[in-house]
Structure formats: structure tokens, C-alpha cells
Scaffold this motif. Sequence first.
Motif, PDB file in Angstrom:
ATOM      1  N   GLU A   1     -20.301  36.738  12.971  1.00 10.56           N
ATOM      2  CA  GLU A   1     -21.393  35.859  13.436  1.00 10.56           C
ATOM      3  C   GLU A   1     -21.093  35.218  14.786  1.00 10.56           C
ATOM      4  OE1 GLU A   1     -19.726  35.464  10.713  1.00 10.56           O
ATOM      5  OE2 GLU A   1     -18.724  33.535  10.829  1.00 10.56           O
TER       6      GLU A   1
ATOM      7  N   GLN B   1     -29.691  25.496  19.447  1.00  9.15           N
ATOM      8  CA  GLN B   1     -28.799  26.480  18.808  1.00  9.15           C
ATOM      9  C   GLN B   1     -28.298  27.505  19.830  1.00  9.15           C
ATOM     10  OE1 GLN B   1     -27.887  25.569  15.970  1.00  9.15           O
ATOM     11  NE2 GLN B   1     -29.574  24.171  15.538  1.00  9.15           N
TER      12      GLN B   1
ATOM     13  N   LYS C   1     -37.991  29.931   2.482  1.00  6.08           N
ATOM     14  CA  LYS C   1     -37.306  30.466   3.667  1.00  6.08           C
ATOM     15  C   LYS C   1     -38.206  31.397   4.469  1.00  6.08           C
ATOM     16  CE  LYS C   1     -32.722  30.068   1.656  1.00  6.08           C
ATOM     17  NZ  LYS C   1     -31.630  30.737   0.941  1.00  6.08           N
TER      18      LYS C   1
ATOM     19  N   GLY D   1     -39.926  30.297   7.857  1.00  4.64           N
ATOM     20  CA  GLY D   1     -39.420  31.202   8.886  1.00  4.64           C
ATOM     21  C   GLY D   1     -40.572  31.850   9.654  1.00  4.64           C
TER      22      GLY D   1
ATOM     23  N   GLN E   1     -36.777  39.347   8.568  1.00  2.00           N
ATOM     24  CA  GLN E   1     -36.049  38.917   7.371  1.00  2.00           C
ATOM     25  C   GLN E   1     -35.993  40.056   6.343  1.00  2.00           C
ATOM     26  OE1 GLN E   1     -38.511  35.482   6.599  1.00  2.00           O
ATOM     27  NE2 GLN E   1     -36.785  34.088   6.893  1.00  2.00           N
TER      28      GLN E   1
ATOM     29  N   HIS F   1     -33.423  42.511   7.325  1.00  2.00           N
ATOM     30  CA  HIS F   1     -32.112  41.953   7.001  1.00  2.00           C
ATOM     31  C   HIS F   1     -31.836  42.111   5.499  1.00  2.00           C
ATOM     32  CE1 HIS F   1     -29.627  38.570   5.528  1.00  2.00           C
ATOM     33  NE2 HIS F   1     -28.853  38.911   6.532  1.00  2.00           N
TER      34      HIS F   1
ATOM     35  N   ALA G   1     -28.989  38.241  11.113  1.00  2.00           N
ATOM     36  CA  ALA G   1     -28.767  36.911  10.522  1.00  2.00           C
ATOM     37  C   ALA G   1     -28.409  35.907  11.609  1.00  2.00           C
ATOM     38  CB  ALA G   1     -27.666  36.986   9.470  1.00  2.00           C
ATOM     39  N   GLU G   2     -27.558  36.346  12.525  1.00  2.00           N
ATOM     40  CA  GLU G   2     -27.147  35.431  13.595  1.00  2.00           C
ATOM     41  C   GLU G   2     -28.331  35.093  14.496  1.00  2.00           C
ATOM     42  OE1 GLU G   2     -24.215  37.005  16.281  1.00  2.00           O
ATOM     43  OE2 GLU G   2     -24.536  35.310  17.639  1.00  2.00           O
TER      44      GLU G   2
ATOM     45  N   LEU H   1     -31.522  35.153  13.786  1.00  2.00           N
ATOM     46  CA  LEU H   1     -32.463  34.268  13.083  1.00  2.00           C
ATOM     47  C   LEU H   1     -31.928  32.844  13.079  1.00  2.00           C
ATOM     48  CD1 LEU H   1     -33.536  36.595  10.106  1.00  2.00           C
ATOM     49  CD2 LEU H   1     -35.023  35.770  11.949  1.00  2.00           C
ATOM     50  N   ALA H   2     -30.631  32.699  12.846  1.00  2.00           N
ATOM     51  CA  ALA H   2     -30.044  31.352  12.842  1.00  2.00           C
ATOM     52  C   ALA H   2     -30.221  30.677  14.203  1.00  2.00           C
ATOM     53  CB  ALA H   2     -28.563  31.418  12.467  1.00  2.00           C
TER      54      ALA H   2
ATOM     55  N   GLY I   1     -33.379  29.096  14.282  1.00  2.00           N
ATOM     56  CA  GLY I   1     -33.612  28.069  13.265  1.00  2.00           C
ATOM     57  C   GLY I   1     -34.259  28.628  12.006  1.00  2.00           C
TER      58      GLY I   1
ATOM     59  N   GLU J   1     -33.822  30.971   8.356  1.00  2.00           N
ATOM     60  CA  GLU J   1     -32.837  31.452   7.388  1.00  2.00           C
ATOM     61  C   GLU J   1     -33.046  32.933   7.094  1.00  2.00           C
ATOM     62  OE1 GLU J   1     -31.362  28.780   4.405  1.00  2.00           O
ATOM     63  OE2 GLU J   1     -33.111  27.518   4.827  1.00  2.00           O
TER      64      GLU J   1
END
Length: 564
Positions: A101, A143, A412, A416, A450, A453, A550-551, A553-554, A557, A559
Motif C-alpha cells: 500500500e 490524503q 461502503k 463510496g 470497488q 477490487h 484499494a490504495e 480508493l483510500a 476517501g 473504502e
Amino acid sequence: MDMKMELAKCLAEASGVDAKEIYGALEVPANKEMGDYAFPCFKLAKVLRKAPPMIAAEIGEKLHKPDFIEKVQIVGAYINFFMDKHFYAKMVLESVLTEKENYGKSHMGEGKTIVIDYSSPNIAKPFHVGHLRSTVIGNALYQIYKALGYTCVGVNHLGDWGTQFGKLIVAYKKWGSKEAVEEKGIQELMRIYVKFHDEAEKAPELEDEARLWFVKMQNGDEEALTLWKWFYDISIKEFERVYDMLGVKFDAYTGESFYNDKMAPVVEELKEKGLLEESEGAMIVKLDEENMPPCLIIRKDGGTLYATRDITAALYRKKTYDFDKCIYLTALDQNLHFAQWFEVIHKMGYDWYKDLIHVPFGLVSLDSGKLSTRHGNVVLMEDLLHQAIAETKKIIEEKNPDLPDKEEVAKKVGIGAVIFNDLYNTRIKDVVFSWERMLNFDGETGPYVQYTHARSCSILKKAPEFTLDGLDYSKLADEASMDVCKLLEAFPEKIKDAAAKLEPYLVTRHLVAISQAFNKFYHDNPILNSEPEVRQARLAVVVAVKTVLAEGLALLGIEAPEQM
Ligand code: ARG
């Protein structure tokens, strides 16, 4: 490794021209037959004073090709580079799989502080969809900058001070009740606030009364401040519910009221520097030379203004955080406000005025009738988020009725989807809310990314034996695998670009591109049922995609549920 930079360095060595200049001219040809990168030598014709084809030929002779390049081809004035696919796949996938990540993160911002002023709703007014954009874009930039090593300070500059509180106090005393405010919260405050405006049209003396109450607040009157604090607490509680749902946090809740006792010295400084002028009883800073209307600092009744507090806040933040940049997220209708008071800071002689950056964005328009408007014509954030979750749950019930934790996943995915939709275009473009479009699992949406993922997670669950050891990257020479690798390789650059341009959509869109490329890869290439070496190599692609999605999306902001 930044391959483009490596190539630029090789070309620089062979040509004697600065690598930076070459870097900017290196192209990715639209047609893959022209190579993976191409350098148009006519870009050097002026400096080298030679015909471009000759330059190409000469560079071609001197060039030491880097390991990741399989073939160099000179075609007229172009030098075309073809990557060594095994080497390339190995390089990209190993970086992602070992850095996990942290892939794409960097230390470039170390030692630098960015203050981000975002969300900043107004107390006693509803948190409406307009504030959603500030919250979501601000959080994404937070972020993204953090990922690049910057120290970020997230400030919620709450609108918790000003004449509107005088109005609210008058309204409460005339038409409000403790019970109703306790029961209905912001809704009731909103109701009496609107009533004030209706009544004040008939009885303008109400406005004077309101101004008096605000002056009392400024002077520390106990009754005025007790009421104000009560309205404040009620509002914050409601805002925090929304922030919890969005997963957004702030480092400081220093709203406008925080500067009440800090403005006097600033006004004094303006006076000393000869910037303050009287005009019809008010105090202003003239901005004639800048072709802007004057910046109002003190009203004729002695009240301070939004700009007075922004100027004071900027000085306070510079002193407290010694920021490299202080950025403000608001809708573009505040362009003039920021331009005006930034100029006042400039006139005060602070050269860091240039580090104050207003980052405007477009409006939110609602796809008519499809959103609940339980509360009259203001669409509240909280209702909207609940509706997003409910709509998502319906889709999940249909697509995957046996999914465990449906409620959690719907939260989520629904939230999202709202965030993703907001971050899908350049900031300045208006955002349209359409459930159908933003919840489409096959569209360019949050749920689509998502879902991709989650799909990669489910493949990996069936392959617990996967390891990086002894991986044969030559099994990944097909076009679909290469396309995924190229997008993964470009990801770190997208993060930097998004930060530099203050445009999170660059990350958002890249995640869609990766998802699309991955779904094609998955469609073209059997994974679990292929022979062991191929299976292992393809699984490496799956792990890398899962990690980057995943990274990414993080960073926005959002999940990334493992199942949906
Ligand atoms: N409270 C303001 C509004 O809702 C936004 C504040 C933005 N930040 C600032 N420092 N002016 O319009």
C-alpha cells in the motif's frame, strides 16, 4: 523506477541536451507499432542545429539502451523505443508487490506543511450538498498530499460567527422554543432563521436588533454567548454524524468564532500600514488598482466580517503552522472574496500571500425529483447519504442476496459512489446527482472500481498458495497483461499530478482505467484454471491490481470491501 526519466537520461547522455528538456518531449505513441515511447528529434533541431533525421541517426549510434528496452528503432526523425516485456512486467509488479500500500507514495513533501481548509459548513444552517463537495475534495487532497509525505493540517473553518447569529438570537426569542430546538435541531434553527427574513421584510427594525445582538456577542455578553454556544453544540453534533458516515476527520475545528479576540490587532496593523480607509462610516481596504471592489473590514455598526476573519485566520495559520501552502476549498461563487483578501495580505507586505490558494469547484445539481426532499427544498447531506445506502442495498439484494454484512457493504458502496461521483470530473465542472448513473456497477463509477477490487479479492481467496518466488514474468507478454502493467506503472505519476494540479479526478479516472484493463485481462486470460506457471504469473497481476485499487480508493476517501 520512473522509466520515462531513465529514458530521458539515456537520451540526454547521447545528445548532450538536458534530461529535463528531453523528458518533456518524450511521447507515448498512440499506435503501438511505433513503440512504447518515442522521441521526436525535431524538438532538438534548434539547439543542435541539425536536420532532425540526422539527429535521430546520431543519437541512435551513441545511445546505450537501458535494460528495460528491448529494441530501438530509428524512423525518420523519430527514435522509437520498444520495451522488454518480461523485464517491464517484472519491474512493475515487483514494485507493487513489495511496496504494497506504499506503492506510489513518496517523501517529496517531507518537511513541508499544507493547510487544507475544507468542509467549513455554517452553524445553525443545514449541511447541504454544496458542502459535500468541499468536504470530499478537501479530504481527497488531504490524503493525496499525505501520501506524498507532506504534513497536512485539515482545518474546518466553521461559519460560527457573524451577524446571522444575531438574527438567530432575535428569531429564537420571538418565535422559538427550547423544546422545539432540542427536538428538531438544525431544522428548527433553520425554520426560525427563514422566519426572521420573512418578518424583517415587513419590519426592518428587526435587522437592527439582530446587529445589536451580534455586537453583544462580540463584547462577550453572557446571554448572547450562552445561546450561541447552544446553537453551536447542536450543529456540531449533526455535522459529526455526517463526517462519521463519510469517514472524514479534521485536525482543527477552528471556525470563525475562534478569531473573535484575534481580529483587533490585525485591524490595528492594517491601520498602521496605512491600508485602512473610512468609507460611509465603514472601514475598508481599497483595491482600485487591482480592479476589484474594496475589501470591507469593519461595518459601520462596528461588526467584523467574513473577510476580516479570513485575513486574521491566515495570519494565525502562518504563525502556527508555518505552512508552505494554505488551500481553501469552496464553490466558485467565492472567487472574488478570496481574490480580495489575498490581495490585502499582499498589501500588508507578506510575500507568502502567493502561498494562499483558493481551489474553487462547480455546483451540485440534482437529477430532478429522484432525491428525497423531506425537508423542503434544501437537500440535506445526511438524507442523501442514507438514500445512497438504501438504493445500494436494493441493488445488492438483487445481485448478491446471500452476501453477509449486506448493511455494512451497502454503506461502503453507497457512500463510496457519492464520493466517487463527486471526484470524477475536473473540480470546476458541475456535479450531477443521478442514482442510476452513479450506482451503475458497470459504469465509470465507484461501485465498478470497488466491484473490480472485490473480484480480485475473490480470485485470490481461491489461490492461497500464491507467492512471488520464482515467478516467470515471460508468461505475461500478452497485450492485456501489458496494458494492466502500464497503468500500474503510471499510478505514482497520477498521484503527483493530482497533487500538483489539485485535481483528484486524475486519480479517480486512473482507477477506472485500471479496472477496465483488468476486466479485459480477466476476460481474455483464464487465471485459476491455467497451468501452474501461467497461473502464478497472472495471480501476480491480480494481487497488484487489488493493491493499487484499494490504495487509490483510500486516497479518494473510499473504502474497498472484499466482497460485494
Ligand atoms: N462557511 C463558508 C460557506 O459555507 C465556507 C468557508 C470557507 N473557508 C474560508 N476560510 N473562508 O460558504
